[in-house]
Motif scaffolding. Structure first.
Motif, mmCIF file in Angstrom:
data_model
loop_
_atom_site.group_PDB
_atom_site.id
_atom_site.type_symbol
_atom_site.label_atom_id
_atom_site.label_comp_id
_atom_site.label_asym_id
_atom_site.label_seq_id
_atom_site.Cartn_x
_atom_site.Cartn_y
_atom_site.Cartn_z
ATOM 1 N N ALA A 1 39.248 15.515 18.699
ATOM 2 C CA ALA A 1 38.501 16.752 18.872
ATOM 3 C C ALA A 1 37.783 17.112 17.580
ATOM 4 O O ALA A 1 38.209 16.748 16.495
ATOM 5 C CB ALA A 1 39.442 17.893 19.278
ATOM 6 N N VAL B 1 36.665 19.331 14.513
ATOM 7 C CA VAL B 1 37.400 20.293 13.709
ATOM 8 C C VAL B 1 36.397 21.210 13.010
ATOM 9 O O VAL B 1 35.539 20.741 12.264
ATOM 10 C CB VAL B 1 38.286 19.586 12.666
ATOM 11 N N SER C 1 37.306 25.898 16.348
ATOM 12 C CA SER C 1 38.532 25.377 16.949
ATOM 13 C C SER C 1 39.678 26.340 16.664
ATOM 14 O O SER C 1 40.082 26.531 15.509
ATOM 15 C CB SER C 1 38.847 23.986 16.377
ATOM 16 N N THR D 1 42.801 26.080 17.424
ATOM 17 C CA THR D 1 44.010 25.410 16.958
ATOM 18 C C THR D 1 43.915 25.095 15.477
ATOM 19 O O THR D 1 44.880 25.290 14.722
ATOM 20 C CB THR D 1 44.233 24.120 17.759
ATOM 21 N N TYR E 1 48.586 20.548 12.949
ATOM 22 C CA TYR E 1 47.463 20.393 13.886
ATOM 23 C C TYR E 1 47.668 19.167 14.783
ATOM 24 O O TYR E 1 47.450 19.236 15.996
ATOM 25 C CB TYR E 1 46.162 20.252 13.098
ATOM 26 N N THR F 1 48.121 19.399 18.926
ATOM 27 C CA THR F 1 47.063 18.856 19.786
ATOM 28 C C THR F 1 47.412 17.493 20.352
ATOM 29 O O THR F 1 46.984 17.152 21.448
ATOM 30 C CB THR F 1 45.748 18.752 19.008
#
Length: 218
Positions: free
Chosen positions: A60, A62, A66, A68, A111, A115
């Protein structure tokens, strides 16, 4: 008459056989083409999941968009900020830099754990940079409050002067530092320089820690 009918029957029989044979050949050819062009079935594992389902999730992006990444950066920055004070008392500025570095490392670890995606070195550095930004924000708030108290309170200024003298600085150097703090323009320049230093240290060390964490888990 009989012979003519026999010849005609023979010819009709031959023509019918050829037509039937042609139809069989065409049917066989069509069946072969349909089998050749049919899509290959997906291979399932022992629990029935296909290859697409068991493939690792894509990485994903960053950034501050984001949630998360931001949440992990805030948690890691807050933890590093809390550990900073005992680190300074125990090991001085050297241990403080180590704690800052570990803040970026822990942010990438958190992280990746939340994720479940693979984090590249560049993405790890971005997560660490986000952590450094939040850590610098906490440093800025604390430094600004401390400097405001230093500029407005004579007792705090006297305590600062005593601390400067206890650091082992020479009398002339201590006097210059005290004069800079008492001068408004010098005080402002000192504050700006201190914030720039904190920004560079926070973002650089946290980015390096995040990149190392991504490399370590690769």
């Amino acid at each position: 008459m009989c012979q003519g009918r026999c010849v005609r029957c023979f010819l009709l029989h031959r023509v019918g056989s050829r037509c039937a044979k042609g139809r069989l050949n065409r049917a066989h050819s069509n069946a072969t083409q349909s089998v050749a062009t049919a899509p290959e079935p997906k291979v399932a594992n022992s629990v029935g999941a296909t290859e697409e389902e068991i493939a690792p999730p894509a990485e994903a992006s960053v950034s501050f968009q984001s949630r998360t990444a931001v949440r992990c950066g805030v948690i890691a920055a807050a933890l590093s900020f809390l550990l900073m004070f005992p680190a300074v008392m125990v090991g001085g500025n050297g241990l403080q830099l180590v704690v800052t570095f570990l803040g970026g490392f822990y942010a990438v670890f958190l992280y990746r754990r939340r994720t479940g995606v693979e984090v590249s070195v560049l993405s790890g550095a971005r997560v660490g940079w986000i952590t450094g930004i939040f850590l610098f924000t906490l440093f800025t708030v604390l430094t600004t409050l401390g400097m405001a108290m230093l500029a407005t309170s004579s007792e705090v200024m006297q305590a600062y002067e005593a601390q400067v003298k206890s650091m082992g600085a020479s009398g002339e150097a201590a006097k210059q530092m005290i004069e800079v703090m008492r001068n408004p323009s010098g005080f402002a320049m000192f504050l700006v320089g201190l914030l720039l230093y904190l920004f560079m240290i926070s973002t650089l060390l946290c980015s390096l820690g995040g990149a190392l964490a991504a490399r370590f888990h690769a």
